[in-house]
Design a protein around this motif. Structure first.
Motif, PDB file in Angstrom:
ATOM      1  N   ARG A 201       0.841  -1.192   0.000  1.00  0.00           N
ATOM      2  CA  ARG A 201       0.000   0.000   0.000  1.00  0.00           C
ATOM      3  C   ARG A 201       0.880   1.247   0.000  1.00  0.00           C
ATOM      4  NH1 ARG A 201      -5.313   0.690   1.606  1.00  0.00           N
ATOM      5  NH2 ARG A 201      -5.889   2.853   1.991  1.00  0.00           N
ATOM      6  N   LEU A 202       0.600   2.137  -0.921  1.00  0.00           N
ATOM      7  CA  LEU A 202       1.281   3.429  -0.948  1.00  0.00           C
ATOM      8  C   LEU A 202       0.472   4.376  -0.065  1.00  0.00           C
ATOM      9  CD1 LEU A 202       3.284   5.522  -2.085  1.00  0.00           C
ATOM     10  CD2 LEU A 202       1.888   5.651  -4.138  1.00  0.00           C
ATOM     11  N   TYR A 203       1.131   5.027   0.886  1.00  0.00           N
ATOM     12  CA  TYR A 203       0.369   5.873   1.817  1.00  0.00           C
ATOM     13  C   TYR A 203       1.075   7.212   2.017  1.00  0.00           C
ATOM     14  CZ  TYR A 203       3.662   4.658   5.551  1.00  0.00           C
ATOM     15  OH  TYR A 203       4.783   4.506   6.311  1.00  0.00           O
ATOM     16  N   LYS A 204       0.326   8.196   2.433  1.00  0.00           N
ATOM     17  CA  LYS A 204       0.848   9.537   2.734  1.00  0.00           C
ATOM     18  C   LYS A 204       1.728  10.090   1.613  1.00  0.00           C
ATOM     19  CE  LYS A 204       0.911   9.269   7.814  1.00  0.00           C
ATOM     20  NZ  LYS A 204       1.745   9.480   9.004  1.00  0.00           N
TER      21      LYS A 204
ATOM     22  N   ARG B 239       1.131 -12.542  -5.591  1.00  0.00           N
ATOM     23  CA  ARG B 239       0.750 -11.905  -6.859  1.00  0.00           C
ATOM     24  C   ARG B 239       0.627 -10.405  -6.719  1.00  0.00           C
ATOM     25  NH1 ARG B 239      -3.720 -14.454 -10.138  1.00  0.00           N
ATOM     26  NH2 ARG B 239      -3.622 -16.616  -9.487  1.00  0.00           N
ATOM     27  N   GLY B 240       0.923  -9.737  -7.832  1.00  0.00           N
ATOM     28  CA  GLY B 240       0.657  -8.313  -7.875  1.00  0.00           C
ATOM     29  C   GLY B 240       1.903  -7.502  -8.121  1.00  0.00           C
ATOM     30  N   GLU B 280      -3.328   0.208  -3.702  1.00  0.00           N
ATOM     31  CA  GLU B 280      -2.861  -1.009  -3.042  1.00  0.00           C
ATOM     32  C   GLU B 280      -2.936  -2.154  -4.036  1.00  0.00           C
ATOM     33  OE1 GLU B 280      -5.428  -2.193   0.250  1.00  0.00           O
ATOM     34  OE2 GLU B 280      -7.177  -1.321  -0.704  1.00  0.00           O
ATOM     35  N   ILE B 281      -2.048  -3.100  -3.902  1.00  0.00           N
ATOM     36  CA  ILE B 281      -1.997  -4.251  -4.812  1.00  0.00           C
ATOM     37  C   ILE B 281      -3.306  -5.013  -4.775  1.00  0.00           C
ATOM     38  CG2 ILE B 281      -1.011  -6.588  -4.784  1.00  0.00           C
ATOM     39  CD1 ILE B 281       1.732  -5.371  -5.013  1.00  0.00           C
ATOM     40  N   LYS B 282      -3.906  -5.049  -3.610  1.00  0.00           N
ATOM     41  CA  LYS B 282      -5.145  -5.788  -3.403  1.00  0.00           C
ATOM     42  C   LYS B 282      -6.309  -5.288  -4.262  1.00  0.00           C
ATOM     43  CE  LYS B 282      -5.114  -8.189   0.114  1.00  0.00           C
ATOM     44  NZ  LYS B 282      -5.116  -8.864   1.408  1.00  0.00           N
ATOM     45  N   SER B 283      -6.231  -4.087  -4.778  1.00  0.00           N
ATOM     46  CA  SER B 283      -7.350  -3.608  -5.598  1.00  0.00           C
ATOM     47  C   SER B 283      -7.403  -4.314  -6.952  1.00  0.00           C
ATOM     48  CB  SER B 283      -7.268  -2.092  -5.803  1.00  0.00           C
ATOM     49  OG  SER B 283      -6.337  -1.760  -6.801  1.00  0.00           O
ATOM     50  N   ALA B 284      -6.271  -4.908  -7.372  1.00  0.00           N
ATOM     51  CA  ALA B 284      -6.244  -5.566  -8.684  1.00  0.00           C
ATOM     52  C   ALA B 284      -5.931  -7.055  -8.610  1.00  0.00           C
ATOM     53  CB  ALA B 284      -5.216  -4.878  -9.577  1.00  0.00           C
ATOM     54  N   THR B 304       3.106  12.075  -9.977  1.00  0.00           N
ATOM     55  CA  THR B 304       3.365  10.653  -9.703  1.00  0.00           C
ATOM     56  C   THR B 304       2.181   9.837 -10.191  1.00  0.00           C
ATOM     57  OG1 THR B 304       4.635  11.249  -7.737  1.00  0.00           O
ATOM     58  CG2 THR B 304       3.889   8.967  -7.895  1.00  0.00           C
ATOM     59  N   VAL B 305       2.474   8.838 -10.999  1.00  0.00           N
ATOM     60  CA  VAL B 305       1.426   7.937 -11.493  1.00  0.00           C
ATOM     61  C   VAL B 305       1.720   6.552 -10.945  1.00  0.00           C
ATOM     62  CG1 VAL B 305       0.351   6.918 -13.533  1.00  0.00           C
ATOM     63  CG2 VAL B 305       1.112   9.311 -13.578  1.00  0.00           C
ATOM     64  N   VAL B 306       0.720   5.948 -10.315  1.00  0.00           N
ATOM     65  CA  VAL B 306       0.893   4.626  -9.728  1.00  0.00           C
ATOM     66  C   VAL B 306       0.007   3.654 -10.487  1.00  0.00           C
ATOM     67  CG1 VAL B 306       0.859   3.285  -7.597  1.00  0.00           C
ATOM     68  CG2 VAL B 306       1.193   5.764  -7.507  1.00  0.00           C
ATOM     69  N   SER B 307       0.603   2.555 -10.881  1.00  0.00           N
ATOM     70  CA  SER B 307      -0.117   1.565 -11.675  1.00  0.00           C
ATOM     71  C   SER B 307      -0.071   0.229 -10.950  1.00  0.00           C
ATOM     72  CB  SER B 307       0.558   1.454 -13.049  1.00  0.00           C
ATOM     73  OG  SER B 307      -0.058   0.462 -13.834  1.00  0.00           O
ATOM     74  N   VAL B 308      -1.238  -0.364 -10.733  1.00  0.00           N
ATOM     75  CA  VAL B 308      -1.310  -1.641 -10.026  1.00  0.00           C
ATOM     76  C   VAL B 308      -1.969  -2.677 -10.932  1.00  0.00           C
ATOM     77  CG1 VAL B 308      -2.306  -2.867  -8.052  1.00  0.00           C
ATOM     78  CG2 VAL B 308      -1.476  -0.528  -7.773  1.00  0.00           C
ATOM     79  N   ILE B 309      -1.311  -3.818 -11.074  1.00  0.00           N
ATOM     80  CA  ILE B 309      -1.904  -4.933 -11.810  1.00  0.00           C
ATOM     81  C   ILE B 309      -1.617  -6.239 -11.068  1.00  0.00           C
ATOM     82  CG2 ILE B 309      -1.638  -3.854 -14.093  1.00  0.00           C
ATOM     83  CD1 ILE B 309       0.760  -5.825 -14.544  1.00  0.00           C
TER      84      ILE B 309
END
Lengths: 343, 343, 343, 343
Positions: A201-204, B239-240, B280-284, B304-309
């Motif tokens: 989890r990315l936070y703050k 995974r993730g 969070e990784i758990k979303s995908a 900042t762009v965060v990409s989760v798969i």
């Protein structure tokens, strides 16, 4: 020396107790918890032994003095520690505060922490306890602001570079992952095992309170104004921080030369190691070491410095004891020689 | 359509099997493993059921044709896939290769992979299977280079920005964490539970083979030459992937405006979601989604762009099936509608 | 005293090194690894420091004597240890073998281990190193068979009951869970993170080699012939064993009375604690404690004894050091006072 | 058929939603949460999509009818479900209650749950939803008590043996380990990651409320009075239960013969598999399977049956849907054909 710990049921305190019990010169004389006064800490934590300090005491200056405390560890959260510092007034012993309450100038503190800070005069008396960079001041100090966990990992990597103007102070991008103990003992949705397990989890993002700590201490020590980007992650493990700093070097050196350069800068530091291999949290977790790795990308020219610590040790209780050793004039590694757990 | 999987005992194949068994229009007709021919896959993997394709077959073009394969998934490692592609010659079906063997131009491939690449003419026939950006070409293609896991996560975040020249192409710094399944099934010291558990490891710093994949595809699709810094981490989960891209925007927008901008760019994409909350990784994980989050730092101006798969789904088997759906003219979400596991 | 460790790259050795480095009276003089002779152990394990014994030596009696070894720890697997014991012949020092090679009578050994055992005469010279029950013999012994991890946990719970004929020796059903370090360092499908993580595995059902160890030692010490059922599980964590023994008591006592009874039996034992709360691996992991809990079911009349140890400490390296302390006449807790990690 | 879920933010509900979205014949028409009425569930759970039922509704019989609910899932805790059942009165649809409120006779319920039970007349109308053993009654029922997770795993192993008087009903000793999702979403010290991670905890020893459920259902179905010992453990993973039953057989059979016997008993059951290999949670986690393994110990003569399920699927939401399929006359495997995650 005789130690008392306030906030004795939190994680930092638990680690302090575990370590002081192994320390050759420090001993615990009292554990204080204002929320659980008179309870036995060994009933809360199955692993703890019953002994003469296991019954939790209530805070008062009289109590601190009665048990002949030399060193008082504040293992209380930010916003709480300051109340104890105020009440201590002119108490003669040494205070080592593990919270953020004494680390930042009042205006900055209030901006990032979102609540009132401690009086300016008191905060200015505090020495920032990053041992390797403040040893002489710590020796003289009776009020020590023990550094934050991320701040410790990141500053130990950045300070030598900033001090010798080796990097562009405007191009510092940091990604840092911490184990769950960094989130503290409070029960939250994010620390429930089912949520945190198998998760990152990315936070703050851009809002972590260690950002101003890192920037102001870097300026204080090196005279350089820096502005960092910091992304902090919770990773599913208990202890450890890995901080990766992507930097723009102002001089050209090979990877090996940078490694040698760092080795020289930290030559006499017992807790700082310059690693060869791929960095991993396991190289430091369970110990007071800070393991630094260095990479140069021949394509982009960027310099990457990776700093690994145990957030509970060098990032909290370990460094607090290291500072106590400095204050007391003990060998700095006293009680801190345990190796990483590895397993 | 009838599917055959080569390399049937590896993780990507296991995931393909699990998903094709749920797919309304695809069916498995053969599982091939040249190292374990004639063994039953359900004896290797306790969770698998015995059925008409559980006995592992040996590869030959005749076998592929005999079982009337329409789509052939190569779930074999880089360096191995190319041998099958060569042997297939003019076979009429569709090949979807999950390895890196068809993704890079030969010279680049050999530089980063360290062994000989496939013939230039064959590689040029392959379409890079990043579905959202190559849909029309995939539809026409009979040879698909399924993208790498990190490359998928990172390109889906970068491409809209590069395509519209929204960011400085020389200032792209990426930190990406992957679960252990990303390291594959091979037994190594780093994948032994005792080593990987309670650990984070930085690996292949500046040397990951997805770097040239990301750079060359970005140039191919957007015309922009980029050069990225990539730090990749193994984190203790199965995974993730979470990839965080620190960027220098060339236009000024608020966080909300960037989010709206991304939402518009990917408006009709069923598998791309623009998130509000902390990523969070758990979303995908467990689904074929790519969840994108956006942050702007008012202090540094950085974007900042965060990409989760899920590296096994959108990063491997899921995207392979998405591409199969495109090739076959099925609704693109066929067999891919499962939600993340969460628990 | 001067210690040499053979099999220095395995988990038990790593833990021995970590602990001897903290020990006030023991020191390491040589690390031996016949498979990795001349390599540096700190290059294999990033967390280890370079020092005068980090270069791995080759075994020979001359080498053992040359470095003036007093105590030789065999941290080698079963089937390997015996070769060193044979070669040592009449060497004057103390041997502490952490493998199963000296624990069982030859015929029994060969039946359960499936390969040839050591010569009967040598095996009979060995003392079983369950310190709390064999202290006097250990003191006199120069050849110590350090107990198995499950055997330690289970015997410490059963022996007091058997010694006083408190339970039916034919009704002993044990379920015991171990962390992955118990499976050793060897790379196997079952120790690959992706397989072991989010998993529990029942293994060696009715076939675990600690079954005859427990039965023969119980008979040796208490004179009672027992026959146990043992189910052993791998659970996804690094260290710790929890063994639950379901028993048929021959006398009637309340839960509190049983607890008091156990407390009395182990009154003077520094490493055995009788717990109040729900047992958890965390109460012992990281320490040399064995935590015992007791339950009585008023419905079924059954007695349940739960024993928790750290398989690397009381179940291996910790008990080996405890035995070394006994042999050397040091206080038995020397170097073993660390508290459980908890975090 | 149209489904409404009450208690929509808990784990069981989350799993129901995930599965019903994949179901070919069931659809969700409303999610109800009395504590979070009017909030969007997709804001609570980042992985959920916005859709027409994501806004949480308030319970009322009118609402249930207005959305034309056919099947109402009560995913509410024990003690809460009964209130909804009472309010539903003569509502015409089918109620499937995942809590313990309808499983036990009132006196027994009150003894083990410690609070008042539902009215006897209502409880008696409920059918215990262990599909494989109550299929015909479920078909006729409009009030279904979905079984507990441990009870499901254990009863599926015990019932064939009890029904044919194959084992001593007084000698049933069960050890069962569950992942953390079994502890529910409530925040407690025991579910904080730092405490549960790297830990195993024995809880509710001899006091688990599934004991009377197992005993009374076993008697109801087989006519045999049994009294079991049950030890339940929290293990550090998210999903899955492994229950090991140590038994005294009344007939003599080899391991292979017992396996064949179980295979025959469950011959036509799509979700029950008799395994060959070492049992592991991973063989069932993510699926609705119950995997049974059988061991005979030639030394002790004991029979061991191991039952593995996913506590969220066959132990909760999966079996609830299986029961809905039975009630609706759909093929029993509808929406339940996903294979275990494995990775």
């Amino acid at each position: 020396m005789k130690c008392t710990i306030i906030g004795a049921t939190g994680y930092a305190a638990i680690e302090l107790i575990r370590m002081i019990e192994l320390h050759p010169y420090l001993e615990i004389v009292s554990l204080i918890s204002d929320s659980m006064t008179d309870q036995d800490i060994n009933l809360l934590y199955s692993f703890m032994n019953e002994n003469n300090y296991s019954r939790l005491a209530k805070f008062s200056v009289e109590h601190i003095e009665e048990v002949e405390t030399d060193i008082l560890f504040l293992a209380t959260p930010s916003g709480i520690s300051m109340n104890y510092v105020k009440q201590l007034g002119n108490w003669k012993g040494t205070v080592i505060d593990l919270s953020g309450d004494l680390r930042l100038e009042k205006t900055l503190y209030e901006k990032w922490y979102g609540h009132e800070g401690i009086d300016r005069l008191i905060q200015r008396k505090a020495t920032y306890g990053l041992t390797e960079w403040k040893r002489d001041q710590i020796k003289q100090s009776r009020l020590i602001a023990n550094p934050g966990c991320y701040a410790t990992a990141i500053l130990l990597g950045l300070l030598p570079l900033l001090a010798e103007e080796m990097i562009d102070p405007a191009q510092i991008i940091v990604h840092a992952s911490s184990g769950l103990s960094g989130a503290g003992k409070t029960l939250t949705e994010q620390t429930h095992h089912v949520r945190s397990n198998e998760n990152v989890r990315l936070y703050k993002m851009n809002r972590h309170q260690h950002i101003p700590e890192i920037e102001s201490i870097a300026e204080d020590i090196t005279g350089q104004k820096i502005m960092i980007s910091l992304a902090t992650y919770l990773v599913p493990l208990n202890r450890g921080i890995m901080a990766t700093m992507t930097l723009q070097p102002l001089v050209e050196k090979t990877e090996a030369a940078w490694r040698a350069w760092f080795s020289e800068k930290y030559e006499n530091e017992p807790f700082i190691r310059i690693g060869q291999a791929e960095p991993e949290i396991k190289s430091a977790a369970g110990s007071n070491y800070c393991d630094l790795s260095v990479y140069v990308d021949p394509r982009t020219g960027r310099l990457t410095v990776v700093s690994v610590i145990d957030n509970m040790q060098k990032g909290a209780a370990g460094q607090a004891i290291q500072n106590a050793n400095v204050v007391c004039g003990y060998p700095e590694t006293s009680g801190l020689t345990q190796q990483p757990f590895f397993i």
